[in-house]
Scaffold this active site. Structure first.
Site, PDB file in Angstrom:
ATOM      1  N   GLY A 136       0.262  -1.571   0.615  1.00  0.00           N
ATOM      2  CA  GLY A 136      -0.098  -0.340   0.082  1.00  0.00           C
ATOM      3  C   GLY A 136       1.321   1.122  -0.520  1.00  0.00           C
ATOM      4  O   GLY A 136       2.030   1.298  -0.791  1.00  0.00           O
TER       5      GLY A 136
ATOM      6  N   PRO B  74       7.953   2.024  -0.975  1.00  0.00           N
ATOM      7  CA  PRO B  74       8.677   2.411  -1.181  1.00  0.00           C
ATOM      8  C   PRO B  74       8.839   3.223  -1.900  1.00  0.00           C
ATOM      9  O   PRO B  74       8.581   4.454  -2.104  1.00  0.00           O
ATOM     10  CB  PRO B  74      10.492   2.427  -0.814  1.00  0.00           C
TER      11      PRO B  74
ATOM     12  N   VAL C 107       2.696   1.339  -6.583  1.00  0.00           N
ATOM     13  CA  VAL C 107       1.629   1.539  -8.020  1.00  0.00           C
ATOM     14  C   VAL C 107       0.630   1.589  -7.722  1.00  0.00           C
ATOM     15  O   VAL C 107      -0.523   1.504  -6.662  1.00  0.00           O
ATOM     16  CB  VAL C 107       2.099  -0.187  -7.939  1.00  0.00           C
TER      17      VAL C 107
ATOM     18  N   ASP D 173      16.689  -9.252  -7.944  1.00  0.00           N
ATOM     19  CA  ASP D 173      15.806  -9.645  -6.983  1.00  0.00           C
ATOM     20  C   ASP D 173      14.092 -10.098  -6.704  1.00  0.00           C
ATOM     21  O   ASP D 173      13.103 -10.159  -6.938  1.00  0.00           O
ATOM     22  CB  ASP D 173      15.079  -8.722  -5.584  1.00  0.00           C
TER      23      ASP D 173
END
Length: 488
Positions: free
Chosen positions: A66, A70, A73, A181
């Site tokens: 939410g 960082p 979206v 990642d």
């Protein structure tokens, strides 16, 4: 697109500034070929993206974290009805605007149906945003670790593994082999339930170059030694994803390898999969995961060999992904409500009757705001304009109604999606479809999940002769209304 943010880390990026190389076409690649209907990469203005996301509304956030993510979206919709995912970076993430633009343009050249493709970016002032295809059916992490109705079936898990391997093979063939990642939050599902690899993960973070989560248990061993990501590091992460698919849990590779060495495969396998696969198939997937997790990078397979190993394992290949996932086919027709039918026929009289009956009950919180400010003379005049507009609208004097509603809107003290919806219909009645579309879009900007706004966009687009966009808006209105009714 659903969120690309790991629960274990902030959003991380990838890719050296490699030069793209031509892709060799072969029969295997035909099934996972480049998409035909994708628009070319472009730069968007911040105002366009602000409108598309209803002012970056909290209601439109799709990041798993939410507002705490960082880099947040948002889902959004452009005026041409294309659904988009907009990733908005924090202001310190990309200080060099030229580097951001170059990196985004390079990733934006990729076009493949195994990717959630990058459509464009925005680089205005301090703003750094990426625009991608929107994937409406959540992330692999949601379906694998946090499922609500049914665990993911074995055949679908194998399909996820294959599609992901094909995505990596395509990116490698285009000179974009690095993906930092890689995890279950980077795999998202499209309208038909097919898994896709998020293009956001192909962007590298220019500020600190961090490539993996701080959870060292899931980090490739060579990254701990050198701090650098290589194509072989991506394969290691692919191995951890195979473990996720096998176990339905996020198991540290070292622990999984210990279980494999002890031939304790049962402890590794999701109990929900009992009876869905043979020992040979399970053993083969475990073997493939072990190869990906080799300590020495050079001993790991490449994407092409991963694809070759996974193709023979596929099950129920004729069953559509949405059936295996137990979700609705996004392309299936949903029965239209009376308002949807009226908009499809551009039956303005029927639309008027429905809007008149609806009144202002969908103006969330507006009544409280109105009564609170009734003291001021200006507010009284504004309310009188609205009242006169409502009277004219009720008596089908649409020219007068639009003028009174314009007086109400222009004061700017209050916002009302219903007023914009009513003025939109007035414009349609007066053969002004462009103005009607603008008002319908404004109504949705005020109330992002309001089905009425989407339906009126459809009516305006039909009037403008923009058939395919009108059908998309009609579907959007139907989806929103269906969700609203389900939650009622």
């Amino acid at each position: 697109m659903g969120c690309e943010c790991s629960k274990l880390s902030g959003c991380c990026w990838s890719s050296e500034n490699d030069v793209s190389v031509p892709e060799e076409r072969n029969e295997e690649n035909e099934e996972k070929g480049e998409t035909d209907d994708m628009p070319a990469f472009r730069e968007y203005g911040i105002d366009t993206l602000r409108m598309a996301t209803s002012g970056f509304s909290v209601e439109n956030i799709v990041s798993e974290h939410g507002e705490k993510a960082p880099n947040v979206v948002y889902k959004g919709k452009l005026e041409n009805q294309r659904k988009i995912a907009v990733k908005r970076f924090n202001r310190s993430a990309w200080p060099d605007s030229r580097q951001f633009l170059e990196e985004a343009k390079a990733v934006g050249q990729l076009r493949n149906n195994r990717l959630a493709n990058l459509l464009g970016c925005c680089c205005e002032g301090d703003e750094r945003l990426l625009v991608a295809e929107f994937m409406p059916n959540d992330t692999l992490a949601k379906h694998l670790f946090h499922w609500e109705t049914q665990p993911m079936k074995w055949a679908m898990r194998l399909r996820v593994a294959l599609h992901l391997a094909q995505a990596l093979e395509y990116c490698t063939s285009k000179g974009r082999a690095l993906y930092h990642d890689l995890n279950a939050y980077r795999i998202v599902f499209d309208d038909e339930g097919n898994p896709r690899l998020s293009c956001f993960g192909l962007m590298k973070n220019s500020r600190d170059g961090k490539s993996y989560s701080t959870n060292l248990a899931f980090t490739p061993p060579e990254y701990l030694r050198t701090g650098r990501v290589t194509p072989e590091s991506v394969i290691y992460s692919f191995g951890t994803l195979l473990l996720d698919l096998l176990s339905g849990k996020h198991i540290p590779p070292s622990h999984a390898l210990d279980l494999i060495r002890d031939r304790n495969i049962q402890m590794l396998t999701d109990s929900c999969l009992e009876g869905q696969f043979s020992n040979d198939d399970g053993t083969e997937l475990v073997r493939l995961a072990s190869r990906c997790l080799q300590y020495e990078p050079r001993e790991r397979p490449n994407p092409k060999s991963l694809v070759a190993a996974l193709i023979p394992l596929q099950k129920d290949t004729e069953v559509p992904s949405h059936e295996l996932m137990g979700i609705q086919d996004g392309n299936a027709a949903i029965p239209l409500s009376p308002l949807g039918e009226a908009c499809l026929r551009t039956d303005l009289t029927a639309i008027h009757e429905i809007l008149e009956k609806l009144g202002y009950k969908d103006d969330e919180g507006a009544a409280t705001e109105l009564s609170f400010q009734m003291w001021t003379n200006q507010m009284q005049e504004t309310l009188n304009s609205k009242k006169k507009g409502d009277g004219a609208f009720r008596h089908k004097d649409f020219k007068a109604a639009s003028e009174f509603y314009t007086q109400f809107i222009d004061v700017g003290t209050m916002v009302s999606p219903t007023v914009h919806a009513r003025r939109s219909l007035c414009y349609l009645m007066n053969d002004m479809p462009t103005e009607a579309l603008s008002d319908a879009l404004q109504a949705q900007a005020i109330h992002p999940i309001w089905h009425i706004a989407a339906y009126l966009q459809a009516a305006a687009l039909f009037a403008l002769g923009r058939e395919s966009e009108a059908q998309a808006a009609l579907k959007d209105g139907t989806d929103l209304e269906s969700k609203r009714n389900a939650n009622a």
